[in-house]
Design an enzyme around this catalytic site. Sequence first.
Site: not given
Ligand SMILES: [Zn+2]
Length: 309
Positions: A174-175, A178, A231
């Site tokens: 997830h990071e 980004h 997100e």
């Molecule tokens: Zn996030």
Amino acid sequence: MSSDPFGPGRSQQQGAPRRRGLFGNVRWWILIAFAVYAAVSWFGSKETDPYTGADAHYGATPEEEVQLGAQAFQQVVGDANAQGELLPPDSPQSQAVSQIARRLIDKVPQVSADLAAMHGVAAPTSHQGFEWSAAVIDSEEANAFCLPGGKIAVYTGLLPITQNTDALAVVMGHEIAHALLRHGSQRMAQQKLVQMGQMAAGVSGIDPQVMSAIGAGVQYGVILPYGRSHESQADEVGLMLAAAACYNPEASVPLWERMSSLGGGQRPPEFASTHPDPANRIQHLQSLMPQAKQFYQKYCPQGRAAGAP
Ligand SMILES: [Zn+2]
């Protein structure tokens, strides 16, 4: 207040009555000129994000992002080191994080190309300029991030929540997503626009009360939803990356359940501020599971056992 919000203050109004109509008022012209300029520059800079097919605006070049990320990372790592909180590379936590990072990074080119092909866009190349590295910081904070350019940090406070390698890989995916999606750069583009608006409003002499009402509207109507959409995008791309690196994507659902059961003070700041409602998030992850499993099957033909590194 029922008076013209862009008009002069009440006391001035009494002394100097309006001389001209709406378009004779220079304040309106400033705001209109700003709106036209903002619209032209905003829509003129529109690109298609190759990972999601969504419209995107970037506030920095990929090279600038790498530089900014490296500077910020140096600061974080330097501070942690000065406080004795930087775990040595041979610590078990650092080894585990490095191994997950390596496996995820290894699949970045393939997953990037696959997702771009799905959206009919040329494969992104910005990840080729990334200067990847990963650090583990000994802290009660349950947090992790990946700065632009691929600088990853995991705080040990996150580990009791992730509990297993698959879930930690989902968070790190997830990071990393980004950074791949250039969300920092996209926020910079948005901030520039907001700053230009504030400047135009300042020059035009807009009523401060109206100004702060507009500011609140922008915050709740534009900035927070923008954060939430980022997100969801990071959840999506991160899950595909974790699955392609042969981690079990199903670990994401109990992970976010654990995450959302944390109290407000304990909840990771990155996850609390703009993060979607936990129930929506879990529903979204479940809807992504069939696609994640396709990535898993494509890149993990041996059907690596869930959780096995
Ligand atoms: Zn996030």
